[in-house]
Every structure is written in C-alpha cells, then in structure tokens.
Design a protein around this motif. Structure first.
Motif, PDB file in Angstrom:
ATOM      1  N   GLY A 119     -83.715  -6.469  34.993  1.00  0.00           N
ATOM      2  CA  GLY A 119     -84.837  -7.602  35.084  1.00  0.00           C
ATOM      3  C   GLY A 119     -85.046  -7.682  36.473  1.00  0.00           C
ATOM      4  O   GLY A 119     -84.649  -7.067  37.446  1.00  0.00           O
ATOM      5  N   ILE A 120     -86.235  -8.805  36.539  1.00  0.00           N
ATOM      6  CA  ILE A 120     -86.796  -8.985  37.736  1.00  0.00           C
ATOM      7  C   ILE A 120     -86.830 -10.603  37.732  1.00  0.00           C
ATOM      8  O   ILE A 120     -87.141 -11.085  36.646  1.00  0.00           O
ATOM      9  N   THR A 121     -86.223 -11.081  38.964  1.00  0.00           N
ATOM     10  CA  THR A 121     -86.564 -12.642  39.109  1.00  0.00           C
ATOM     11  C   THR A 121     -87.429 -12.826  40.296  1.00  0.00           C
ATOM     12  O   THR A 121     -87.372 -12.349  41.280  1.00  0.00           O
ATOM     13  N   ILE A 122     -88.598 -13.643  39.883  1.00  0.00           N
ATOM     14  CA  ILE A 122     -89.453 -14.048  40.657  1.00  0.00           C
ATOM     15  C   ILE A 122     -89.297 -15.480  41.177  1.00  0.00           C
ATOM     16  O   ILE A 122     -89.331 -16.424  40.307  1.00  0.00           O
ATOM     17  N   SER A 123     -89.246 -15.690  42.675  1.00  0.00           N
ATOM     18  CA  SER A 123     -89.209 -17.136  43.012  1.00  0.00           C
ATOM     19  C   SER A 123     -89.829 -17.464  44.221  1.00  0.00           C
ATOM     20  O   SER A 123     -91.034 -16.568  44.376  1.00  0.00           O
ATOM     21  N   GLY A 124     -89.456 -18.149  45.333  1.00  0.00           N
ATOM     22  CA  GLY A 124     -90.238 -18.434  46.361  1.00  0.00           C
ATOM     23  C   GLY A 124     -89.572 -19.320  47.256  1.00  0.00           C
ATOM     24  O   GLY A 124     -88.348 -19.578  47.227  1.00  0.00           O
ATOM     25  N   GLY A 125     -90.340 -19.944  48.143  1.00  0.00           N
ATOM     26  CA  GLY A 125     -91.563 -20.205  47.934  1.00  0.00           C
ATOM     27  C   GLY A 125     -92.270 -20.705  46.553  1.00  0.00           C
ATOM     28  O   GLY A 125     -91.317 -20.964  45.634  1.00  0.00           O
ATOM     29  N   GLU A 150     -88.649   2.405  43.232  1.00  0.00           N
ATOM     30  CA  GLU A 150     -87.438   3.422  43.067  1.00  0.00           C
ATOM     31  C   GLU A 150     -86.281   2.443  42.511  1.00  0.00           C
ATOM     32  O   GLU A 150     -85.437   3.022  42.186  1.00  0.00           O
ATOM     33  N   TRP A 151     -86.491   0.965  42.339  1.00  0.00           N
ATOM     34  CA  TRP A 151     -85.360   0.457  42.106  1.00  0.00           C
ATOM     35  C   TRP A 151     -85.450   0.048  40.404  1.00  0.00           C
ATOM     36  O   TRP A 151     -84.731  -0.005  39.597  1.00  0.00           O
ATOM     37  N   LEU A 152     -86.767   0.241  39.812  1.00  0.00           N
ATOM     38  CA  LEU A 152     -86.815   0.119  38.383  1.00  0.00           C
ATOM     39  C   LEU A 152     -86.270   0.710  37.515  1.00  0.00           C
ATOM     40  O   LEU A 152     -85.658   0.108  36.544  1.00  0.00           O
TER      41      LEU A 152
END
Length: 209
Positions: free
Chosen positions: A66-72, A59-61
């Motif tokens: 953009g998308i940020t993938i982090s962590g972990g 629903e956010w797309l």
C-alpha cells in the motif's frame, strides 16, 4: 505538475497494513500544537514534478502492499494530490491511505473528486489535549473514513483501540541523513527518543577521546 514533497520512504510498516510506501507532502498552514513533523510545515517552492516522484517510487511498487500519503498537508496541494493519486492508480493495485488535518466538512468535496483513488482517509486536526487510544490516529477526535470496498475490507481492522502489541514505530533516515519517525508515537515518545539519541551521542564523544 509540480509537487512539494518533504520525503519518501519504503518500507513503512506502521501507517496501515503491510509494507507501504510513505509520501510526506511539504507545507501545512494548520500547524497543530504537538505535531510530529513540524519540519513539514514550511511552504517551499518546488520544481520537482509528479512524474519525477512516480519515477522515484516506481521500483518499490512491485514490493509494496500500500501507499500512505501524509505531510505536511496533502490537501493544500489539491491539484498535485489528484494527479499523483491518478498516476499511482494507473500503475499500482494496492491500497492508498491519505492523512489530512482538515475537518471532514472542509475536504469532503475534494475527496469526492478524488474517488475512487483514495481507499481510506483520516481527517480532523491533531489535538494534543485529547486522549490517544485509537488505531492510526494521533488523537481520538480524528476520523477514519473507509471510502472504497478495498478500503473497507483492509482498514476496518483499525476501527478499534490500540493494544500494547500495536505500539510500534519505524525509524528511518531521509536523504539529508536526518532521523525521522514514521508511525503514531505515544505522548512523550519523541522526548524519550531525543534523550536516548543525546545519551548515545555523548557516549560516542567519550569513546573518541
């Protein structure tokens, strides 16, 4: 494909250009001293799947840049990371930034397999002893890799030193009501935030008496 995720959040405005979906993986063996997110270190068994994660962010797309993938540490779940990236790219035209605490030489082959899904990647372990002057990086030893034409066009603006106007953080709550920071805090920011929250908590307790 199972995936262990600490939290997801939208919008994040401090980890790349525009409004972004933030996805934090759970589990990290690097455990850098001074890490902003030690709650993401512990490895946890998960029955949560990539498909379920995609359903949650779907629903956010339409509203995300953009998308940020982090962590972990995302590269400690390489199969899940690859599957997630592939599924996102099938649905999303925006850019993807990935953070890793591993040295580039360790993950270079894995990154090559994930091309062209990752537009930009920041590598190298956070080092609290090293100065912090560069955009998007917690310490200046960390490297920003521009991996696609889209990544080069959007992230070249971050190949510079931080200015006072750049020093922003997102404050958000996770599903369990815990406050967390998204962004790259300055040294001492977490201590100042903890002191401020403690002061506010004491004030509320006084008002309730």
């Amino acid at each position: 494909m199972n995936i262990s995720v600490s939290r997801i959040h939208f919008p994040v405005t401090t980890l790349g250009p525009g409004k972004r979906i933030g996805i934090w993986f759970q589990g990290c063996s690097l455990r850098c001293k001074g890490c902003l997110s030690p709650d993401t270190w512990q490895v946890k068994d998960s029955h949560f799947t990539v498909a379920q994660l995609i359903d949650q962010v779907q629903e956010w797309l339409p509203f995300a840049d953009g998308i940020t993938i982090s962590g972990g540490e995302p590269f400690e779940q390489p199969d899940a990371l690859l599957t997630l990236l592939r599924e996102i790219k099938q649905r999303f035209k925006g850019n993807i930034l990935v953070y890793s605490g591993y040295e580039w030489g360790v993950i270079e082959d894995s990154v090559a397999q994930m091309s062209p899904y990752i537009d930009a990647l920041i590598s190298e372990p956070f080092n609290v002893e090293i100065p912090q002057t560069l955009m998007l990086r917690g310490s200046d030893n960390q490297r920003l890799h521009l991996l696609t034409p889209l990544g080069k066009s959007l992230f070249k603006q971050y190949q510079r030193v931080v200015t006072p106007e750049d020093k922003k953080l997102d404050l958000a709550f996770d599903d369990q009501g815990r406050l967390f920071l998204a962004g790259i805090p300055e040294r001492g920011d977490m201590q100042r935030l903890s002191q401020l929250l403690a002061l506010q908590d004491n004030t509320l307790k006084q008002l309730k008496k």
